[in-house]
Design an enzyme around this catalytic site. Sequence first.
Site, PDB file in Angstrom:
ATOM      1  N   CYS A 168       7.463  32.458 -28.396  1.00  0.00           N
ATOM      2  CA  CYS A 168       9.277  32.111 -27.368  1.00  0.00           C
ATOM      3  C   CYS A 168       9.618  30.655 -27.465  1.00  0.00           C
ATOM      4  O   CYS A 168       9.031  29.808 -27.165  1.00  0.00           O
ATOM      5  CB  CYS A 168       7.883  32.455 -25.980  1.00  0.00           C
ATOM      6  SG  CYS A 168       9.053  31.571 -24.540  1.00  0.00           S
ATOM      7  N   CYS A 183      10.000  28.290 -24.338  1.00  0.00           N
ATOM      8  CA  CYS A 183       8.128  27.982 -24.077  1.00  0.00           C
ATOM      9  C   CYS A 183       8.321  26.031 -24.548  1.00  0.00           C
ATOM     10  O   CYS A 183       8.807  25.729 -25.673  1.00  0.00           O
ATOM     11  CB  CYS A 183       6.861  28.559 -24.564  1.00  0.00           C
ATOM     12  SG  CYS A 183       6.408  29.909 -23.690  1.00  0.00           S
ATOM     13  N   HIS A 188       4.790  30.594 -19.461  1.00  0.00           N
ATOM     14  CA  HIS A 188       5.492  32.378 -20.050  1.00  0.00           C
ATOM     15  C   HIS A 188       5.675  33.075 -19.124  1.00  0.00           C
ATOM     16  O   HIS A 188       6.904  33.932 -19.772  1.00  0.00           O
ATOM     17  CB  HIS A 188       4.878  32.635 -21.253  1.00  0.00           C
ATOM     18  CG  HIS A 188       5.515  33.652 -22.250  1.00  0.00           C
ATOM     19  ND1 HIS A 188       6.361  33.191 -22.935  1.00  0.00           N
ATOM     20  CD2 HIS A 188       5.068  34.619 -22.472  1.00  0.00           C
ATOM     21  CE1 HIS A 188       7.064  34.361 -23.485  1.00  0.00           C
ATOM     22  NE2 HIS A 188       5.690  35.320 -23.576  1.00  0.00           N
ATOM     23  N   ASN A 238      18.832  37.591 -14.813  1.00  0.00           N
ATOM     24  CA  ASN A 238      18.680  38.580 -15.588  1.00  0.00           C
ATOM     25  C   ASN A 238      16.933  38.174 -14.414  1.00  0.00           C
ATOM     26  O   ASN A 238      16.331  37.597 -15.266  1.00  0.00           O
ATOM     27  CB  ASN A 238      19.585  38.849 -16.342  1.00  0.00           C
ATOM     28  CG  ASN A 238      20.520  39.237 -15.842  1.00  0.00           C
ATOM     29  OD1 ASN A 238      21.430  39.111 -15.030  1.00  0.00           O
ATOM     30  ND2 ASN A 238      21.608  38.747 -17.549  1.00  0.00           N
ATOM     31  N   HIS A 286      10.019  35.035 -20.434  1.00  0.00           N
ATOM     32  CA  HIS A 286      10.046  33.559 -19.944  1.00  0.00           C
ATOM     33  C   HIS A 286      11.434  33.533 -18.765  1.00  0.00           C
ATOM     34  O   HIS A 286      12.130  33.690 -18.963  1.00  0.00           O
ATOM     35  CB  HIS A 286      10.101  32.460 -20.501  1.00  0.00           C
ATOM     36  CG  HIS A 286       9.620  31.505 -20.307  1.00  0.00           C
ATOM     37  ND1 HIS A 286       8.414  30.705 -21.506  1.00  0.00           N
ATOM     38  CD2 HIS A 286      10.268  30.460 -19.047  1.00  0.00           C
ATOM     39  CE1 HIS A 286       8.543  29.066 -20.146  1.00  0.00           C
ATOM     40  NE2 HIS A 286       9.431  29.643 -19.959  1.00  0.00           N
ATOM     41  N   HIS A 322      13.867  32.520 -16.700  1.00  0.00           N
ATOM     42  CA  HIS A 322      14.545  31.831 -16.843  1.00  0.00           C
ATOM     43  C   HIS A 322      16.013  32.275 -16.440  1.00  0.00           C
ATOM     44  O   HIS A 322      16.035  33.989 -16.071  1.00  0.00           O
ATOM     45  CB  HIS A 322      15.619  31.385 -18.586  1.00  0.00           C
ATOM     46  CG  HIS A 322      15.494  32.908 -18.961  1.00  0.00           C
ATOM     47  ND1 HIS A 322      14.389  33.710 -19.074  1.00  0.00           N
ATOM     48  CD2 HIS A 322      16.570  33.049 -19.550  1.00  0.00           C
ATOM     49  CE1 HIS A 322      15.249  35.043 -20.197  1.00  0.00           C
ATOM     50  NE2 HIS A 322      16.369  34.191 -20.490  1.00  0.00           N
ATOM     51  N   GLN A 370      20.882  32.189 -16.535  1.00  0.00           N
ATOM     52  CA  GLN A 370      21.575  31.454 -17.518  1.00  0.00           C
ATOM     53  C   GLN A 370      22.643  30.988 -16.507  1.00  0.00           C
ATOM     54  O   GLN A 370      23.089  30.810 -15.141  1.00  0.00           O
ATOM     55  CB  GLN A 370      22.570  32.591 -18.407  1.00  0.00           C
ATOM     56  CG  GLN A 370      21.210  32.881 -19.084  1.00  0.00           C
ATOM     57  CD  GLN A 370      21.881  34.259 -19.752  1.00  0.00           C
ATOM     58  OE1 GLN A 370      22.568  34.090 -21.152  1.00  0.00           O
ATOM     59  NE2 GLN A 370      21.113  35.138 -19.389  1.00  0.00           N
TER      60      GLN A 370
END
Length: 401
Positions: free
Chosen positions: A75, A78, A137, A177, A188, A190, A192
Amino acid sequence: MNHITSTQLADGRELLYFDDAGSTRPRSVETTRDHRDLPPRGEPGEVRFDALTGEWVAVAAHRQTRTHLPPADQCPICPTTDANPSEIPAPDYDVAVFENRFPSLGPALGPVPDNPGWGTTGPAFGRCEVVTFTPEHTGSFSGLSETRARTVVEAWAHRTAALSALPGIKQVFPFENRGAEIGVTLHHPHGQIYAYPYVTPRAAVMGAAARKFYDDAGGLQTLTGSLLRAEREDGSRMIMESGNFSAYVPFAARWPLEIHLVPNRQVPDLAALSGEEKDELAHVYLDLLKRLDALYPTPTPYISAWHQAPVDDLLRPAGYLHLQLTSPRRAADKLKYLAGSEAAMGAFINDTTPELVAERLRAVTVPASTAIDPASPAIDPASPAPALAPSAPGLTEGAHA
């Protein structure tokens, strides 16, 4: 206070660490240095003007090679290990924000061409950043502690202010998303942030409607503030109210699951929220996400979209920060797909009623750690919310923070 550390990745991209309030994690040049041998950053893609609609389209063919659903031990967001030198060159972190290695926009900055027409192109100026919510993760935003959620809110606000000040930027859009059904490329947890060199089509339509309402009201009321009052007076689609925020399913919801979260006073963006409002936002937002996930036995895919006032002299005075949280999930085992009417014509057809969705969201049980304070309970569907006059405290029209 959240401590912020700024550094650079090996190819010159900016990386910021946002530590949780009260964190004593040490940071040094060595613990934030990226030792990878990365190739130089590429030139931006391009934007092309669609003369048929008057909209800009970004062309970013280089994104075809971006990382797609790698295994956990590879990943890229991570914490770095010897076996996995990731985008986060530190053994641990709370929240990290960095420039995307495969951006749709940027890294160069500047304006789009003036007076565009058929055949007009230009560099895809702008900035795309990744916001990692946790070093873990697995999991999701709804599983974060309230302290960590507050750190993410601070990161959104910080980046909104910084990106809005960059040359040529017209709109800053934080979003998440969640779920493979939405099309995520990393598991993971997250989100944007996109900083556009133009006002996006959706924001332009909403901005024009907001500005017309604002002008018709002599600059004394906003469209979003008016809709909030109407929803609270009706009450049937309200989900919750707190001291500084209200959440409801909008009257004309497009999606099977759609929630709007609105500050009780007009602010243009996340950067304009007070410390108290940011604290409460972390609490309320976690509550909403948990309600969404409690509807079905498995986690619900969603898009969490923060609508902020454009960086535009005409549209910004009427702008009003709000979240639009939407999901295509229309049943435990069914998704809504955008087909002919929606995808081709933009004419949405909802498969349920907003009132029913709001009732279900009010009724779900939320863990006590994130339940709304009893002093500000979720609204009883049988009891309409009290009306608020335009000058009522907490609904300040025409106030620009």
